[in-house]
Design a protein around this motif. Structure first.
Motif, PDB file in Angstrom:
ATOM      1  N   LYS A  51       1.487 -31.495  86.668  1.00  0.00           N
ATOM      2  CA  LYS A  51       0.768 -32.699  87.087  1.00  0.00           C
ATOM      3  C   LYS A  51      -0.501 -32.388  87.864  1.00  0.00           C
ATOM      4  CE  LYS A  51       2.849 -36.268  88.733  1.00  0.00           C
ATOM      5  NZ  LYS A  51       3.686 -37.192  89.509  1.00  0.00           N
ATOM      6  N   SER A  52      -0.480 -31.359  88.674  1.00  0.00           N
ATOM      7  CA  SER A  52      -1.651 -31.094  89.518  1.00  0.00           C
ATOM      8  C   SER A  52      -2.829 -30.652  88.658  1.00  0.00           C
ATOM      9  CB  SER A  52      -1.338 -30.012  90.551  1.00  0.00           C
ATOM     10  OG  SER A  52      -1.253 -28.740  89.926  1.00  0.00           O
ATOM     11  N   LYS A  53      -4.018 -30.885  89.177  1.00  0.00           N
ATOM     12  CA  LYS A  53      -5.233 -30.484  88.455  1.00  0.00           C
ATOM     13  C   LYS A  53      -5.217 -28.976  88.187  1.00  0.00           C
ATOM     14  CE  LYS A  53     -10.216 -30.655  88.627  1.00  0.00           C
ATOM     15  NZ  LYS A  53     -11.368 -30.409  89.435  1.00  0.00           N
ATOM     16  N   GLU A  54      -4.809 -28.189  89.180  1.00  0.00           N
ATOM     17  CA  GLU A  54      -4.781 -26.736  89.038  1.00  0.00           C
ATOM     18  C   GLU A  54      -3.799 -26.299  87.950  1.00  0.00           C
ATOM     19  OE1 GLU A  54      -4.182 -28.343  92.017  1.00  0.00           O
ATOM     20  OE2 GLU A  54      -6.203 -28.114  92.814  1.00  0.00           O
ATOM     21  N   ALA A  55      -2.610 -26.893  87.948  1.00  0.00           N
ATOM     22  CA  ALA A  55      -1.607 -26.528  86.942  1.00  0.00           C
ATOM     23  C   ALA A  55      -2.059 -26.957  85.546  1.00  0.00           C
ATOM     24  CB  ALA A  55      -0.262 -27.157  87.292  1.00  0.00           C
ATOM     25  N   LYS A  68      -6.209 -34.905  77.593  1.00  0.00           N
ATOM     26  CA  LYS A  68      -6.533 -35.378  78.943  1.00  0.00           C
ATOM     27  C   LYS A  68      -5.425 -36.273  79.506  1.00  0.00           C
ATOM     28  CE  LYS A  68     -11.501 -34.897  78.413  1.00  0.00           C
ATOM     29  NZ  LYS A  68     -11.668 -34.352  77.107  1.00  0.00           N
ATOM     30  N   ALA A  69      -4.186 -35.866  79.250  1.00  0.00           N
ATOM     31  CA  ALA A  69      -3.039 -36.585  79.801  1.00  0.00           C
ATOM     32  C   ALA A  69      -2.903 -36.247  81.282  1.00  0.00           C
ATOM     33  CB  ALA A  69      -1.766 -36.192  79.056  1.00  0.00           C
ATOM     34  N   PRO A  70      -2.398 -37.185  82.069  1.00  0.00           N
ATOM     35  CA  PRO A  70      -2.205 -36.893  83.490  1.00  0.00           C
ATOM     36  C   PRO A  70      -0.979 -36.022  83.768  1.00  0.00           C
ATOM     37  CG  PRO A  70      -1.533 -39.131  82.996  1.00  0.00           C
ATOM     38  CD  PRO A  70      -2.131 -38.570  81.737  1.00  0.00           C
ATOM     39  N   CYS A  71      -0.120 -35.859  82.763  1.00  0.00           N
ATOM     40  CA  CYS A  71       1.109 -35.092  82.950  1.00  0.00           C
ATOM     41  C   CYS A  71       1.475 -34.380  81.654  1.00  0.00           C
ATOM     42  CB  CYS A  71       2.244 -36.031  83.378  1.00  0.00           C
ATOM     43  SG  CYS A  71       3.803 -35.216  83.708  1.00  0.00           S
ATOM     44  N   TYR A  72       1.910 -33.141  81.783  1.00  0.00           N
ATOM     45  CA  TYR A  72       2.411 -32.368  80.644  1.00  0.00           C
ATOM     46  C   TYR A  72       3.767 -31.805  81.027  1.00  0.00           C
ATOM     47  CZ  TYR A  72      -2.297 -32.485  78.689  1.00  0.00           C
ATOM     48  OH  TYR A  72      -3.496 -32.899  78.176  1.00  0.00           O
TER      49      TYR A  72
END
Length: 168
Positions: A51-55, A68-72
Motif C-alpha cells: 500500500k505504501s508509496k515506497e512499497a 496505478k492501483a492504490p493497493c496490490y
C-alpha cells in the motif's frame, strides 16, 4: 445480490481512482482469502499487502503493468506448508482459489481488481526481499473504479456450452 449476478458483473479493472482502499474493506478481502479451501487445509497462501508509496515503487519497478492501483496484493504460497506430496503439488491451485475469493469479495464491496500474472516472480521476490521457499503466483491490483473504467470488449464474449461442457 446473487452470487451469479455478482460474478457476471465483475470485470477486470484497469483504471483505478486515487482513493485509498478502506481498511475495513481490505480486511474483509483478506478474510475471504483465509476462508478459501486448500488441499489438506494446509493453507500455504501468503499475501503481501503493498500500500505504501515506497512499497508500490519497489513492486512496480520494471513491472510490465502499472494500473496505478492504490493497493496490490502479492500472492504466493509457502512450499514448506504443502505437506506430503501426493500426485500433484497444489500450492498454485490453493492460491488461485484464494485470489478468486478475494476478487469476488472486492466486487461485493464495490472495488475493482486485476489478476496480474505476466511479470518476473524472481524480480519481485528480490525487490521485496521475500523468502526463497515462497513461490509467487500472481499480483492482484485492488482499488475503486475510476469513473471512466469499463470492461474490455472481450469481457462479453463467452464460449457456447457445448464447447465448454462435455457429459460422458
Amino acid at each position: 445480490m446473487s452470487l451469479l449476478k455478482l460474478m457476471s458483473e465483475r470485470y477486470t479493472c484497469r483504471r483505478y481512482s486515487s482513493e485509498e482502499v478502506k481498511e475495513e474493506d481490505l480486511l474483509k478481502i483478506l478474510e475471504a482469502a483465509k476462508l478459501a479451501p486448500t488441499a489438506h487445509n494446509n493453507q500455504p497462501q501468503k499475501i503481501y499487502v503493498i500500500k505504501s508509496k515506497e512499497a508500490r515503487e519497489k513492486l512496480l519497478t520494471d513491472f510490465p503493468y502499472n494500473y496505478k492501483a492504490p493497493c496490490y496484493l502479492v500472492c504466493a504460497y509457502d512450499e514448506l506448508r504443502l505437506g506430503e506430496k501426493l500426485f500433484n503439488e497444489n500450492g498454485e491451485i490453493d492460491v488461485a482459489i484464494a485470489i478468486t475469493h478475494m476478487m469476488l469479495m472486492a466486487e461485493e464491496l464495490g472495488l475493482g481488481t486485476c489478476w496480474i500474472g505476466n511479470f518476473s516472480a524472481e524480480d519481485v521476490r528480490e525487490r521485496l526481499r521475500l523468502p526463497k521457499n515462497e513461490k509467487i503466483v500472481a499480483v492482484l491490483s485492488i482499488g475503486y473504479h475510476r469513473e471512466d473504467d469499463r470492461p474490455s470488449k472481450l469481457h462479453f464474449i463467452n464460449r457456447e456450452d457445448d464447447e465448454l461442457i462435455i457429459y460422458l
